[in-house]
Design an enzyme around this catalytic site. Structure first.
Site, PDB file in Angstrom:
ATOM      1  CB  THR A 177      57.949 -16.128  39.018  1.00  0.00           C
ATOM      2  OG1 THR A 177      58.349 -16.460  37.704  1.00  0.00           O
ATOM      3  CG2 THR A 177      56.989 -17.465  39.591  1.00  0.00           C
ATOM      4  CD  GLU A 183      62.365 -16.257  31.471  1.00  0.00           C
ATOM      5  OE1 GLU A 183      61.844 -16.422  30.152  1.00  0.00           O
ATOM      6  OE2 GLU A 183      61.800 -15.655  32.507  1.00  0.00           O
ATOM      7  CG  ASP A 234      53.799  33.208  37.372  1.00  0.00           C
ATOM      8  OD1 ASP A 234      54.613  33.747  36.536  1.00  0.00           O
ATOM      9  OD2 ASP A 234      52.721  33.088  37.085  1.00  0.00           O
TER      10      ASP A 234
HETATM   11  P1  ATP Z   1      53.455  37.535  38.969  1.00  0.00           P
HETATM   12  O1  ATP Z   1      53.971  37.815  37.451  1.00  0.00           O
HETATM   13  O2  ATP Z   1      54.530  36.881  40.023  1.00  0.00           O
HETATM   14  O3  ATP Z   1      52.107  36.887  38.991  1.00  0.00           O
HETATM   15  P2  ATP Z   1      52.170  40.134  39.224  1.00  0.00           P
HETATM   16  O4  ATP Z   1      50.834  39.639  39.580  1.00  0.00           O
HETATM   17  O5  ATP Z   1      52.658  41.189  39.750  1.00  0.00           O
HETATM   18  O6  ATP Z   1      53.381  39.111  39.680  1.00  0.00           O
HETATM   19  P3  ATP Z   1      51.042  40.956  36.646  1.00  0.00           P
HETATM   20  O7  ATP Z   1      49.879  40.278  37.210  1.00  0.00           O
HETATM   21  O8  ATP Z   1      51.731  40.758  35.117  1.00  0.00           O
HETATM   22  O9  ATP Z   1      52.213  40.242  37.815  1.00  0.00           O
HETATM   23  O10 ATP Z   1      51.144  42.446  37.221  1.00  0.00           O
HETATM   24  C1  ATP Z   1      52.048  43.134  36.701  1.00  0.00           C
HETATM   25  C2  ATP Z   1      51.802  44.467  37.497  1.00  0.00           C
HETATM   26  O11 ATP Z   1      50.645  45.166  37.149  1.00  0.00           O
HETATM   27  C3  ATP Z   1      51.801  44.588  38.873  1.00  0.00           C
HETATM   28  O12 ATP Z   1      52.983  44.568  39.694  1.00  0.00           O
HETATM   29  C4  ATP Z   1      50.976  45.634  39.410  1.00  0.00           C
HETATM   30  O13 ATP Z   1      51.878  46.766  39.456  1.00  0.00           O
HETATM   31  C5  ATP Z   1      50.072  45.732  38.310  1.00  0.00           C
HETATM   32  N1  ATP Z   1      48.893  45.179  38.387  1.00  0.00           N
HETATM   33  C6  ATP Z   1      48.714  44.104  38.682  1.00  0.00           C
HETATM   34  N2  ATP Z   1      47.144  43.871  38.916  1.00  0.00           N
HETATM   35  C7  ATP Z   1      46.605  44.922  38.483  1.00  0.00           C
HETATM   36  C8  ATP Z   1      45.394  45.290  38.252  1.00  0.00           C
HETATM   37  N3  ATP Z   1      44.339  44.451  38.565  1.00  0.00           N
HETATM   38  N4  ATP Z   1      44.936  46.559  37.918  1.00  0.00           N
HETATM   39  C9  ATP Z   1      45.960  47.302  37.600  1.00  0.00           C
HETATM   40  N5  ATP Z   1      47.426  46.928  37.823  1.00  0.00           N
HETATM   41  C10 ATP Z   1      47.607  45.689  38.279  1.00  0.00           C
END
Ligand code: ATP
Length: 940
Positions: A771, A742, A358
């Site tokens: 050993t 052995e 990730d």
């Molecule tokens: P990785 O997969 O590398 O951890 P990431 O955090 O971007 O990256 P996800 O958590 O799947 O992956 O998030 C995907 C997308 O959703 C993000 O790139 C962002 O645009 C959106 N996102 C992330 N967190 C939130 C949130 N708390 N609320 C709304 N949208 C979010």
């Protein structure tokens, strides 16, 4: 209610709480719905109810574990040998035929002692392994978000008490039973408890359900041991520990079992082969020997030869050394922040050739700081560091007061309302509880004087469509404080944030300082252009929108509700790469491991970060989730080896990527944190969960947990895995070569016409355990060779005897026996009184030289640093001294049936025993010459 509960005025967890009205249950548990329990009350309840833990069900008892050790075929053979040897001694004792000075039943007792010792050792190791695994399990035990005394915090699941307010979300594994106080699209998998595979939707039930509602239909309750698949909820804990529904069936739970690693299984198999081989050899020796003779003493001699051979073939020390190596490997990995959950991973990590990681939090720091804010009117730079809500909004380097710009104000308000994180000050530091992305938005709003506590009270949340990696957005529906003065006559406001492309798609208008205007195609293009510019600079960008509503939409109505929204703007936050990752990526490349980034983030952000870290070149293309979903699996397989960045992917894409890589013969380590990452983690050869941000479900599915969520830790663990595997090969090489030597030496004795066995079982046991065993243990903790991360990964399919190891063992076994047979033939004639002790001593001392030489296949011992593994020097010195004590200390000499050697005889043994060392060193020279010949230096 039981008497005890009545006396203490504490509620009985076993009562049918699903049947009661929420208000009543809160009253009985004396819990404030907003503030939770007060600290002293929590302590009182912890004392009364005890820790929130399930006592493991009854596993095997101590005796059963102990007896299980003797199911090993090699130990059974030793027991048979001991019995036969006992019978022979008994017959001789009855016939008064025991040689003078011989202690009767010595071999039997010694062998049985070894058998019991081996059993005890195995027993101790198994119990230790179970304890260690249980401890590891505890280390990765879930943290639970609670509210106590009005303060949010995360506590260990074991500290929960009935009456606590607990907050759960997608990916949580529930650690207590409880009543649902709030539920936003809350779906739970209860298969662990009820066997029902389909998710169950949970909801609030203010007046309670019928008393006889079966467990599987109690929608207003959640249960320990189940998993949240979707949504969010606030729970009043009603039962903990053994009082939970899970606790009631705890006897059915399997206790933690230490699974055998592939190597341990292969070794068990090898044991069977060795035993069969030696039995065949024994039969041959006895049959051919008996054909030649008719008298009893010769038959007895043949039986003695057979017994010695049977003992010699069993590598008694090997299982212990393997277990110790794996245990030490696990400890070394924990020191480097990698927690092994499944023992086979220790050994197979060395084979990883592709690491799919990730981005957020693993390659980057997951410490988000908002740097840019873009509305249709303003393009602002935001200053400040960390999560402190202190900073300025700069418009072309001029300070701008956001309170005077309604469109900026509305965007900041959406940041706070559409948010589940908590920002709090701890001493001087500002900390967040929850998602760092959301934490950064709270601190941004704080810089504009908007704080969650006040705002969320003013705009109470009435509904929500939670975030998921598939939806890539979230929305909340709040009641407007003064509907009449609000932006419209509507009473409710929906705030949405998420991936800008997806949010923008659902907007029809945009907000400016002067009003709302329709979004034209060029406006959309301009917004996406701005989004791309920010992403190219490596920023993580979120889009914001809102919509006034006259109703609170149903939980399933997101498609209709998240439409016709008013676009508010973009927020760009910096999530800097982890400083150590660049070096770790370079290390990977040198080690023949390909790092691949798989992220839910925008492709341009992903490319920028990948480029900064050296994961991909500037022109490398990112494959997006959308493109990937259009590819057939065959097409994906065709390109999977060249793509290093996957962006905007959903969890199900991860599974396809792992499968495609595996179909190309890759050995894949894959990281994951979300609930839906579990299938990909299980499919990967090494599934890696995040210790800090990972959900319980992802941890449960993983082989290894990164305690610091750091990519560099994966590389470190891989390095340790390689060291473990190399060391295992070294000591197997060392131990098995000696066993073969052995056996052949013993078998040769009657064949070359000698009248006695050169080694008695007791001496052989001494060799195999002491050993061979002590130096092997030292070899097991050999530190990494300097070039361990400059070699290609091991082929996971290869046998432990691959790459010449099997041939080496046979070759060394033969050389070993040639040397000792030659010495045996010589000393039998030249030193007839002491020849057996000379053979015994030479065999032992030869192994000392072998231990020193075997550490590397190519590097000459003279050119290597002798102090790199001081334990080996200590082991060799100690073993040599012990061996000399066996010859020169009277009681030991009597017990081990040795003779005192003269100085000249000892020198002969020493001289001959260096030959094995010389042979191994010569092999290294040949290998070096061969390599030099195959790779001649390039002429200029
Ligand atoms: P990785 O997969 O590398 O951890 P990431 O955090 O971007 O990256 P996800 O958590 O799947 O992956 O998030 C995907 C997308 O959703 C993000 O790139 C962002 O645009 C959106 N996102 C992330 N967190 C939130 C949130 N708390 N609320 C709304 N949208 C979010």
């Amino acid at each position: 209610m039981s008497d005890l509960h009545e006396k203490t005025s504490l509620p009985d967890p076993a009562a049918p709480w699903h049947h009661q009205a929420i208000a009543h249950v809160l009253q009985v548990f004396q819990t404030d719905e907003q503030q939770g329990l007060e600290g002293p009350e929590v302590e009182r309840r912890q004392q009364f109810y005890g820790p929130n833990e399930i006592e493991a069900g009854r596993g095997r008892n101590t005796w059963e574990i102990f007896l299980d050790q003797f199911k090993n075929v090699m130990l059974i053979m030793l027991i048979v040998v001991a019995l036969i040897s006992g019978v022979i001694d008994f017959v001789e004792l009855r016939a008064n035929a025991l040689p003078e000075g011989t202690v009767p039943f010595k071999d039997t007792i010694a062998i049985m002692a070894i058998v019991v010792l081996n059993g005890l050792l195995g027993f101790m190791q198994e119990s230790r392994a179970e304890k260690a695994l249980a401890a590891l399990k505890k280390m990765s035990s879930p943290q639970v978000r609670v509210c106590r005394g009005g303060q949010f915090s995360e506590v260990k699941a074991a500290q929960l008490v009935p009456g606590d307010l607990m907050f759960i979300e997608a990916g949580s594994q529930l650690s207590a039973d409880g009543l649902v106080l709030e539920a936003a699209q809350l779906q739970v998998r209860e298969s662990a408890l009820t066997g029902e595979a389909n998710p169950v939707t949970k909801r609030i039930c203010p007046v309670g359900l019928a008393a006889d509602t079966p467990l599987g239909d109690r929608q207003n309750m959640v249960f320990s041991g189940t998993e949240v698949l979707q949504g969010r909820g606030k729970i009043l804990v009603t039962a903990t520990g053994m009082s939970t529904e899970l606790g009631k069936i705890a006897q059915m739970l399997q206790s933690v079992k230490a699974s055998q690693t592939p190597l341990q299984k292969r070794m068990a198999h090898l044991g069977k082969i060795l035993v069969t081989g030696s039995l065949i050899l024994v039969i041959l020796v006895v049959v051919f020997g008996s054909l030649q003779v008719g008298n009893f003493s010769r038959i007895k001699e043949l039986i003695e030869v057979s017994l010695s051979m049977a003992v010699a073939v069993v590598p008694e020390g090997l299982p212990a050394v393997i277990t110790v190596t794996l245990a030490i490997g696990t400890q070394r990995m924990v020191k480097r922040q990698a927690l092994i959950r499944k023992l086979p991973a220790v050994e197979t990590l060395g084979s990883v050739d592709t690491i799919c990681s990730d981005k957020t939090g693993t390659l980057t720091q997951n410490k988000m700081v908002v740097q840019r804010l873009e509305t249709q009117d303003q393009s602002l730079r935001v200053t400040g560091e960390g999560y402190a809500p202190i900073g300025e909004f700069l418009s072309q380097d001029q300070n701008l007061n956001p309170t005077q710009h309604p469109e900026v104000q509305q965007l900041l308000r959406a940041c706070v309302l559409c948010n589940d994180a908590v920002l709090k000050q701890d001493d001087q530091d500002w900390l967040i509880i929850g998602d760092p992305t959301e934490g950064a938005l709270l601190s941004l709003a704080g810089k504009g004087d908007l704080f969650a506590e006040a705002l969320q009270k003013e705009w109470p949340r009435l509904g929500e469509f939670p975030f998921s990696s598939e939806r890539k957005r979230m929305s909340v529906i709040c009641a407007m404080p003064n509907p009449d003065q609000a932006e419209s006559t509507a009473a409710y406001l929906l705030c949405c944030k998420g991936s800008p492309e997806l949010v923008l798609e659902r907007c029809q208008t945009y907000q400016t300082a002067t009003g709302i205007f329709p979004l034209q195609a060029e406006d959309r293009a301009a917004i996406l252009q701005r989004n791309n510019e920010m992403a190219q600079a490596g920023l993580r960008v979120l889009g914001f929108a809102q919509r006034c509503l006259t109703y609170v939409p149903e939980a399933q109505a997101e498609v209709n509700a998240e439409q016709e929204m008013v676009w508010l703007g973009l927020v760009g936050m910096m999530d800097a790469p982890r400083p150590e990752v660049k070096e770790a990526v370079a290390k990977c490349r040198a080690a023949g491991i390909r790092p691949v980034m798989i992220t839910g983030d925008h492709q341009l952000t992903a490319q920028a970060i990948a480029q900064q870290l050296g994961i991909a070149t500037p022109d490398a293309k990112a494959l997006t989730g959308l493109e990937l979903s259009k590819l057939s699996q065959v097409d994906l397989e065709a390109m999977v080896e060249t793509v290093s960045i996957y962006a905007r992917v959903a969890p199900e894409h991860k599974l396809r990527i792992v499968q495609a890589l595996q179909s190309r013969g890759k050995f894949v380590a894959m990281t994951g944190d979300g609930v839906n990452d579990a299938p990909a983690l299980k499919q990967a050869d090494i599934g890696i969960a995040m210790g800090i941000t990972g959900t319980d479900v992802s941890k449960e599915a993983s082989d290894m947990v990164l305690l610091d969520d750091n990519f560099a830790t994966i590389v470190a663990a891989t390095e340790e895995g390689r060291v473990v595997y190399t060391n295992i090969r070294h000591f197997i090489q060392y131990i098995l070569g000696s066993n073969i030597g052995e056996v052949i030496t013993i078998a040769a004795a009657p064949l070359i016409g000698l009248s006695e066995v050169p080694l008695i079982p007791l001496q052989i046991l001494w060799m195999n355990l002491v050993t061979d065993g002590l130096p092997a243990l030292a070899l097991a903790i050999e530190p990494a060779e300097p070039d361990v991360m400059q070699r290609r990964p091991f082929n996971p399919q290869e046998s432990i005897f691959a790459r010449g190891l099997g041939a080496y063992i046979l070759r060394i076994g033969l050389i070993f026996s040639v040397i000792s047979i030659a010495l045996m033939a010589y000393s039998y004639n030249a030193h007839p009184d002491n020849w057996k002790t000379m053979v015994f001593t030479t065999l032992c001392l030869s192994q000392m030289g072998h231990a020193i030489a075997v550490r590397s296949r190519t590097q000459l011992t003279l050119t290597s640093n002798p102090l790199r593994n001081p334990y080996l020097i200590i082991a060799v010195a100690a073993t040599t001294i012990l061996q000399l004590m066996l010859i020169y200390v009277e009681p030991l000499r009597l017990f081990f049936d040795t003779q005192r050697l003269s100085g000249q005889q000892l020198l002969i043994c020493l001289g001959v025993s260096t030959l094995l060392f010389v042979w191994v060193e010569l092999e290294k020279l040949v290998i070096q010459w061969y390599w030099a010949w195959k790779n001649p230096p390039k002429s200029r």
